[in-house]
Design a protein around this motif. Structure first.
Motif, PDB file in Angstrom:
ATOM      1  N   LEU A  81       0.840  -1.212   0.000  1.00  0.00           N
ATOM      2  CA  LEU A  81       0.000   0.000   0.000  1.00  0.00           C
ATOM      3  C   LEU A  81       0.867   1.251   0.000  1.00  0.00           C
ATOM      4  O   LEU A  81       0.383   2.355  -0.249  1.00  0.00           O
ATOM      5  N   TYR A  82       2.150   1.056   0.318  1.00  0.00           N
ATOM      6  CA  TYR A  82       3.096   2.179   0.340  1.00  0.00           C
ATOM      7  C   TYR A  82       4.209   1.895  -0.650  1.00  0.00           C
ATOM      8  O   TYR A  82       4.470   0.740  -0.998  1.00  0.00           O
ATOM      9  N   LEU A  83       4.867   2.965  -1.080  1.00  0.00           N
ATOM     10  CA  LEU A  83       5.997   2.795  -1.996  1.00  0.00           C
ATOM     11  C   LEU A  83       7.120   2.030  -1.307  1.00  0.00           C
ATOM     12  O   LEU A  83       7.427   2.301  -0.139  1.00  0.00           O
ATOM     13  N   ILE A  84       7.724   1.091  -2.018  1.00  0.00           N
ATOM     14  CA  ILE A  84       8.854   0.338  -1.462  1.00  0.00           C
ATOM     15  C   ILE A  84      10.033   0.532  -2.416  1.00  0.00           C
ATOM     16  O   ILE A  84      10.050  -0.009  -3.523  1.00  0.00           O
ATOM     17  N   ARG A  85      10.997   1.337  -1.977  1.00  0.00           N
ATOM     18  CA  ARG A  85      12.112   1.705  -2.853  1.00  0.00           C
ATOM     19  C   ARG A  85      12.850   0.463  -3.378  1.00  0.00           C
ATOM     20  O   ARG A  85      13.151   0.346  -4.564  1.00  0.00           O
ATOM     21  N   GLN A  86      13.142  -0.480  -2.459  1.00  0.00           N
ATOM     22  CA  GLN A  86      13.888  -1.685  -2.853  1.00  0.00           C
ATOM     23  C   GLN A  86      13.119  -2.477  -3.914  1.00  0.00           C
ATOM     24  O   GLN A  86      13.698  -3.067  -4.809  1.00  0.00           O
ATOM     25  N   GLN A  87      11.794  -2.491  -3.780  1.00  0.00           N
ATOM     26  CA  GLN A  87      10.973  -3.268  -4.715  1.00  0.00           C
ATOM     27  C   GLN A  87      10.983  -2.636  -6.105  1.00  0.00           C
ATOM     28  O   GLN A  87      11.114  -3.322  -7.117  1.00  0.00           O
ATOM     29  N   CYS A 301      -0.496  -9.097  -2.588  1.00  0.00           N
ATOM     30  CA  CYS A 301       0.334 -10.137  -1.967  1.00  0.00           C
ATOM     31  C   CYS A 301       1.016  -9.508  -0.747  1.00  0.00           C
ATOM     32  O   CYS A 301       1.946  -8.703  -0.895  1.00  0.00           O
ATOM     33  N   THR A 302       0.551  -9.848   0.446  1.00  0.00           N
ATOM     34  CA  THR A 302       1.008  -9.170   1.666  1.00  0.00           C
ATOM     35  C   THR A 302       2.530  -9.087   1.747  1.00  0.00           C
ATOM     36  O   THR A 302       3.105  -8.029   1.957  1.00  0.00           O
ATOM     37  N   PHE A 303       3.181 -10.239   1.598  1.00  0.00           N
ATOM     38  CA  PHE A 303       4.633 -10.259   1.794  1.00  0.00           C
ATOM     39  C   PHE A 303       5.421 -10.071   0.491  1.00  0.00           C
ATOM     40  O   PHE A 303       6.637  -9.927   0.525  1.00  0.00           O
ATOM     41  N   GLY A 304       4.718 -10.133  -0.663  1.00  0.00           N
ATOM     42  CA  GLY A 304       5.419 -10.148  -1.948  1.00  0.00           C
ATOM     43  C   GLY A 304       6.317  -8.935  -2.150  1.00  0.00           C
ATOM     44  O   GLY A 304       5.845  -7.805  -2.133  1.00  0.00           O
ATOM     45  N   GLY A 305       7.603  -9.182  -2.348  1.00  0.00           N
ATOM     46  CA  GLY A 305       8.550  -8.098  -2.602  1.00  0.00           C
ATOM     47  C   GLY A 305       8.734  -7.175  -1.417  1.00  0.00           C
ATOM     48  O   GLY A 305       8.923  -5.965  -1.582  1.00  0.00           O
ATOM     49  N   ASN A 306       8.704  -7.723  -0.203  1.00  0.00           N
ATOM     50  CA  ASN A 306       8.818  -6.850   0.980  1.00  0.00           C
ATOM     51  C   ASN A 306      10.217  -6.235   1.080  1.00  0.00           C
ATOM     52  O   ASN A 306      11.142  -6.636   0.369  1.00  0.00           O
ATOM     53  N   PRO A 307      10.398  -5.209   1.909  1.00  0.00           N
ATOM     54  CA  PRO A 307      11.660  -4.457   1.886  1.00  0.00           C
ATOM     55  C   PRO A 307      12.894  -5.323   2.169  1.00  0.00           C
ATOM     56  O   PRO A 307      13.959  -5.068   1.605  1.00  0.00           O
ATOM     57  N   VAL A 308      12.750  -6.344   3.018  1.00  0.00           N
ATOM     58  CA  VAL A 308      13.924  -7.169   3.343  1.00  0.00           C
ATOM     59  C   VAL A 308      14.255  -8.119   2.190  1.00  0.00           C
ATOM     60  O   VAL A 308      15.412  -8.231   1.758  1.00  0.00           O
ATOM     61  N   SER A 309      13.222  -8.790   1.662  1.00  0.00           N
ATOM     62  CA  SER A 309      13.517  -9.761   0.598  1.00  0.00           C
ATOM     63  C   SER A 309      13.996  -9.041  -0.663  1.00  0.00           C
ATOM     64  O   SER A 309      14.872  -9.556  -1.375  1.00  0.00           O
TER      65      SER A 309
END
Ligand SMILES: Cc1ncc(COP(=O)(O)O)c(C=O)c1O
Length: 435
Positions: A81-87, A301-309
Motif C-alpha cells: 500500500l506504500y511505496l517500497i524503494r527496494q521493490q 500479496c502481503t509479503f510479496g517483494g517486501n523491503p527485506v527480501s
C-alpha cells in the motif's frame, strides 16, 4: 540438543510427506561460501544449495550487509500500500534483464505463487482456462500449479481449476520420442503440439507453460530450439508462452542468462523464485505489460517483494552481474560435466550425464537397460554425504542425481566435488555388483 532428538521431534510434529534426505538426516547450523556445517560439526561442500536456492553461496558479505542495512531502518514490512524503494529498484532491474520489451513485474513469495500468478494473467488475458503443459514438469503445489505438473509423485491432488492438455517433453531417453535425432525430436514435438491442439482443446488456449530444463523432473531438457518451433504454432493461435525459470534463471545454465534463450524465443511471461533471494522468500513474474495488466480485480500479496527480501534480491542480482557468475557457471560447469562424462559416462549404470552450466544430472539405470535404478541413486547420495558432499536427487523415477551448486563455485571446489562424486558413483555401483 542432539540431531537425534531433533529428528524425533521433527517426526512427531511435521507431516511425513515432507521428505528428509539421508538415513541419518542432518541439521545445517552454519555456512560460508559453498560450505555448510552440520550439528555434529561435519563440514560439507554443497552442490545442491538447498535445491538451487542458495544461489550465490552462504554468508556473502554484500548480501548480509544489504539485509542488515534494511533491518536497521526498523522497516521489515510496510505492505504494498506504500511505496517500497527496494521493490521498485529490483523491478526495474528484473524488467531490464528479462529480455521482454516494456515489461512489468509482480513479486510474490514462492515459485508456486509466481506460477499461479502467471496462470491468472494468461487465463484472464486470453479469457480461456485451457492450458498446455509438458509431461514430467513441476510448477508448484497450489491447485492450478499441481494441475500443470506432469509428475505423479509431485501432484498431491487431482482437483484442478484448469483444463490441461499434455505435450511430449522432447526428452531423449524415454517415451515416444526417445532415440530420435535432435531435429527429428523437434519435428515430432511440434507435430504432437499441432495434434494436441486439434484434438484436445477448443483452439483458444491461454498459454503453454514449460521449464527450459525440468528441475524436479531430473534435469531433462528438450533439444535447443524446440520452444521457438513450438512458439511458431502458438503464434498462429495467439497462445501465450510462459517460461518457468525458477531453477534455470539468472545465468545458472552458463551459456545464457535465462533458459529460454537457448531456444531463440522470447516468452510472454517468465516466472522466477528460488535463487534471486539467496534464501530470502522472493519470487515473481515478469512479462508483457498488456498481459500483466489483465487482472480484473485487486490482487494483493502481503509479503510479496517486501523491503527485506527485495533488499536481498537487489544485492543478489548486483553481485551476480558484477562478478559474471554466468561465466563462472559455464567454466566450472564444464569442469564437472566433462569430468563426469569422462569418469562415469561409460558405466553401464549411467544412462546419461546431462544438463547445462551448474545444473547437472546423472541418471542411473539397471545395467544395459533404461530401467530406472532409484536404489543406486540413494546409495550414491549417501556415499557423497560420507565423502563430504551434498547433492540432490530427482527425476520421475527418483533415479537422477542432481547438482546445482552456488554459482560462485570455484574451479578448485568443482574439482574437489567431482572427485567425491566419481568415487561415490564408482564405489556404489561396484559394491552392488559384488553383493
Ligand atoms: C521449476 C519450478 N517451478 C516452481 C517451483 C515451486 O517453487 P516453490 O517451492 O518456491 O513454491 C519449483 C520448486 O522446486 C520449481 O522447481
Amino acid at each position: 540438543m542432539t540431531s537425534d532428538d531433533l529428528l524425533a521431534r521433527h517426526r512427531a510434529v511435521l507431516p511425513s510427506w515432507m521428505p528428509l534426505y539421508y538415513s541419518e538426516p542432518i541439521e545445517l547450523v552454519s555456512g560460508s561460501g559453498r560450505r555448510v556445517t552440520d550439528a555434529q560439526g561435519r563440514t560439507y561442500l554443497d552442490f545442491f544449495g538447498g535445491v538451487l536456492t542458495s544461489m550465490v553461496g552462504y554468508d556473502i558479505p554484500e548480501i548480509r550487509d544489504a539485509v542488515e542495512r534494511q533491518l536497521r531502518t526498523g522497516i521489515v514490512h510496510s505492505s504494498t500500500l506504500y511505496l517500497i524503494r527496494q521493490q521498485v529498484e529490483l523491478a526495474e532491474k528484473v524488467a531490464r534483464v528479462s529480455g521482454i520489451p516494456d515489461a512489468r513485474v509482480f513479486f510474490a513469495n514462492s515459485g508456486t505463487e509466481a506460477n499461479e500468478a502467471a496462470l491468472l494473467f494468461a487465463t484472464n488475458h486470453r479469457r480461456s482456462a485451457q492450458i498446455l503443459a509438458v509431461r514430467n514438469s513441476y510448477h508448484g503445489r497450489s491447485y492450478a500449479t499441481m494441475g500443470v505438473t506432469g509428475n505423479r509423485g509431485w501432484s498431491a491432488s487431482a482437483l484442478n481449476p484448469l483444463q490441461v492438455a499434455w505435450l511430449h517433453s522432447g526428452e531423449r531417453l524415454r517415451g515416444l520420442l526417445a532415440r530420435l535425432s535432435e531435429s527429428e525430436r523437434v519435428d515430432a514435438a511440434v507435430e504432437d503440439l499441432r495434434e494436441v491442439l486439434a484434438t484436445q482443446t477448443a483452439g483458444d488456449v491461454a498459454c503453454l507453460i514449460a521449464e527450459p530444463i525440468q528441475g524436479v523432473g531430473g534435469f531433462v531438457h528438450p533439444p535447443d530450439g524446440l520452444f521457438a518451433a513450438w512458439k511458431k504454432v502458438l503464434d498462429e493461435h495467439g497462445i501465450l508462452f510462459v517460461s518457468d525459470e525458477v531453477q534455470t534463471g539468472w545465468g545458472r545454465t552458463g551459456e545464457h542468462f535465462w533458459g529460454y534463450q537457448a531456444h531463440g524465443v522470447t516468452p510472454d511471461l517468465l516466472t522466477f523464485a528460488k535463487g534471486i533471494g539467496n534464501g530470502f522468500a522472493l519470487a515473481g513474474v515478469v512479462g508483457r505489460a498488456e498481459v500483466l495488466e489483465s487482472v480484473p480485480a485487486i490482487s494483493f500479496c502481503t509479503f510479496g517483494g517486501n523491503p527485506v527480501s527485495t533488499a536481498a534480491g537487489n544485492a543478489v542480482l548486483d553481485y551476480l552481474l558484477d562478478h559474471d557468475l554466468q561465466g563462472n557457471a559455464a567454466r566450472t560447469g564444464a569442469i564437472l560435466a566433462d569430468g563426469l562424462r569422462a569418469a562415469v559416462g561409460g558405466l553401464d549404470r549411467v544412462a546419461e550425464v546431462r544438463g547445462k552450466g551448474l545444473m547437472l544430472g546423472v541418471e542411473f539405470v539397471r545395467p544395459g537397460t533404461t530401467e530406472p535404478d532409484p536404489a543406486l541413486t540413494v546409495r550414491v547420495l549417501e556415499a557423497c554425504k560420507a565423502g563430504g558432499l551434498l547433492v540432490g536427487k530427482g527425476g520421475l523415477y527418483g533415479n537422477v542425481l542432481r547438482m546445482g551448486p552456488p554459482l560462485t563455485l570455484t574451479e578448485d571446489e568443482a574439482r574437489e566435488g567431482l572427485a567425491i562424486l566419481v568415487d561415490a558413483i564408482r564405489s556404489s555401483a561396484a559394491a552392488e555388483v559384488a553383493a
